[in-house]
Design an enzyme around this catalytic site. Structure first.
Site, PDB file in Angstrom:
ATOM      1  N   LYS A 106       0.848  -1.205   0.000  1.00 31.04           N
ATOM      2  CA  LYS A 106       0.000   0.000   0.000  1.00 31.04           C
ATOM      3  C   LYS A 106       0.880   1.250   0.000  1.00 31.04           C
ATOM      4  CE  LYS A 106      -0.231  -0.175   5.053  1.00 31.04           C
ATOM      5  NZ  LYS A 106      -1.052  -0.570   6.213  1.00 31.04           N
ATOM      6  N   TYR A 159      14.908  30.838   6.096  1.00 31.06           N
ATOM      7  CA  TYR A 159      13.690  31.543   6.506  1.00 31.06           C
ATOM      8  C   TYR A 159      13.648  31.746   8.012  1.00 31.06           C
ATOM      9  CZ  TYR A 159      11.471  30.707   1.942  1.00 31.06           C
ATOM     10  OH  TYR A 159      11.143  30.687   0.615  1.00 31.06           O
TER      11      TYR A 159
HETATM   12  C1  PLP Z   1      -0.335  -1.517   6.853  1.00 35.27           C
HETATM   13  C2  PLP Z   1      -0.932  -2.778   7.313  1.00 35.27           C
HETATM   14  C3  PLP Z   1      -0.152  -3.922   7.443  1.00 35.27           C
HETATM   15  C4  PLP Z   1       1.362  -3.907   7.296  1.00 35.27           C
HETATM   16  O1  PLP Z   1       1.896  -3.334   8.462  1.00 35.27           O
HETATM   17  P1  PLP Z   1       3.489  -3.274   8.719  1.00 35.27           P
HETATM   18  O2  PLP Z   1       3.600  -2.784  10.109  1.00 35.27           O
HETATM   19  O3  PLP Z   1       4.042  -2.323   7.727  1.00 35.27           O
HETATM   20  O4  PLP Z   1       4.011  -4.649   8.525  1.00 35.27           O
HETATM   21  C5  PLP Z   1      -0.779  -5.101   7.743  1.00 35.27           C
HETATM   22  N1  PLP Z   1      -2.106  -5.153   7.940  1.00 35.27           N
HETATM   23  C6  PLP Z   1      -2.905  -4.066   7.864  1.00 35.27           C
HETATM   24  C7  PLP Z   1      -4.357  -4.192   8.111  1.00 35.27           C
HETATM   25  C8  PLP Z   1      -2.344  -2.836   7.553  1.00 35.27           C
HETATM   26  O5  PLP Z   1      -3.112  -1.753   7.486  1.00 35.27           O
END
Ligand code: PLP
Length: 339
Positions: free
Chosen positions: A12, A231
């Site tokens: 993702k 800045y």
């Molecule tokens: C993002 C996510 C993961 C992966 O999590 P990590 O800590 O990056 O391994 C797994 N399950 C769900 C439901 C998530 O939202």
């Protein structure tokens, strides 16, 4: 993991900034059976790029996206019983809220069983709130609730072939009952495991950051003692300094919170960020590396000259988490893939 445990590669958020299609292709070439994304749109992008693995959509399907779930053979995670019947004939995974209080149904086993008419329930899952934390029993409680629900459903004749609970921290810091048929690591794929809290054994995963991040020097300049830098004039040179102005700023994902705090590796030495990080530029003190010139590259994240900066260190300095640093590397930063 147990030999029977299979991996869902979580890609993702553009694979946490690493490039979802490229990472997915590598994982697929290594034989992964499942990928997971947040949204239907992310899933469609993988299918369109030619990925043929199973793709789990974890963070909800909007009503108008249901057609695309079918068309692109995505597997939705369902979070409410009323939604279950919206995917006739499509394998779905039902998420149980076992204590994270985010997505997932809190319905009873009998309510779930009653809602399954005509539903192809392929999986049951839940998600940990504190899997790296051994100073609280929260994970053990979540595991117990999950298994109690699986057992109660089984007693009602409901059997989902796939069960999954653990993301990276659940894999890295194993607990009895958390391995199951699938695991969902994301962070570990990119080379990170969160540090544990409390009395934990060490991580069972030995991983190293996959990504390095470099920026070019746009200009090098000498400033006199007393010069105000950037800045707001928040940094005053206490001595004559040589500065390198880097072609990366917060629009690229350099956290603004690194202003006057962060460091990069320039010419094989640590170079402090001086002044505020601006949108497109960051100024660092390269007084110790007079050989550096415009066009040279510096390491924002990665290893150089025996030194190392990783996303966890950056996150600590910036008051955030490594996930946030990786996902924050913006689209305008060019990605190069090397073996
Ligand atoms: C993002 C996510 C993961 C992966 O999590 P990590 O800590 O990056 O391994 C797994 N399950 C769900 C439901 C998530 O939202």
């Amino acid at each position: 993991m147990a030999p029977s445990t299979r991996i869902i590669g979580v890609v993702k958020a553009d694979a946490y900034g690493h490039g979802a299609v490229e990472v997915a292709r590598i994982l697929a070439a290594e034989g992964i059976g499942w990928l997971a994304v947040s949204s239907v749109e992310e899933g469609v992008a993988l299918r369109t790029a030619g990925l043929t693995t199973r793709i789990l959509v974890m963070a909800g399907v909007m009503a108008w996206e249901r057609g695309a779930v079918k068309e692109f053979r995505l597997t939705p995670v369902i979070h409410s019983l009323s939604e279950l019947r919206e995917f006739p004939g499509i394998p779905v995974h039902l998420k149980l809220d076992t204590g994270l209080s985010r997505l997932g149904t809190s319905a009873s086993a009998s309510e779930i069983a009653a809602a399954l008419d005509g539903v192809h329930l392929e999986g049951l899952l839940s998600h940990f709130a504190s899997a790296a934390d051994f100073s609280t029993p929260q994970s053990e409680e979540q595991i117990a609730r999950f298994h109690a629900m699986v057992d109660a459903l089984a007693a009602l004749g409901v059997h989902a072939p796939l069960l999954h609970l653990s993301s990276t921290n659940g894999v890295a810091y194993p607990r009895a009952g958390a391995g199951l048929s699938l695991v969902r690591p994301g962070h570990a794929i990119y080379g990170y495991v969160s540090p544990a809290r409390g009395h934990a054994a060490g991580s069972v995963l030995a991983v190293q950051p996959a990504l390095s991040w470099y920026a070019r020097i746009v200009a090098v300049k000498d400033v006199p003692a007393g010069a105000l830098i950037g800045y707001g004039g928040s940094y005053k040179a206490e001595r004559p300094m040589r500065l390198a102005v880097l072609a990366a700023g917060y629009a690229d994902g350099v956290p603004h919170r690194l202003s006057n705090k962060g460091k990069v590796i320039a010419g094989g030495k640590f170079a402090s960020i001086v002044g505020t990080v601006s949108m497109d530029l960051t100024t660092v003190d390269v007084s110790a590396s007079p050989e550096l010139a415009a066009g040279d590259s510096v390491t924002l994240l990665g290893a150089e000259g025996g030194l190392n900066v990783d996303a966890q260190q950056i996150a600590k300095t910036a008051g955030t988490i490594s996930y946030n640093v990786l996902c924050g590397i913006s689209a305008r930063v060019k990605r190069f893939y090397v073996d």
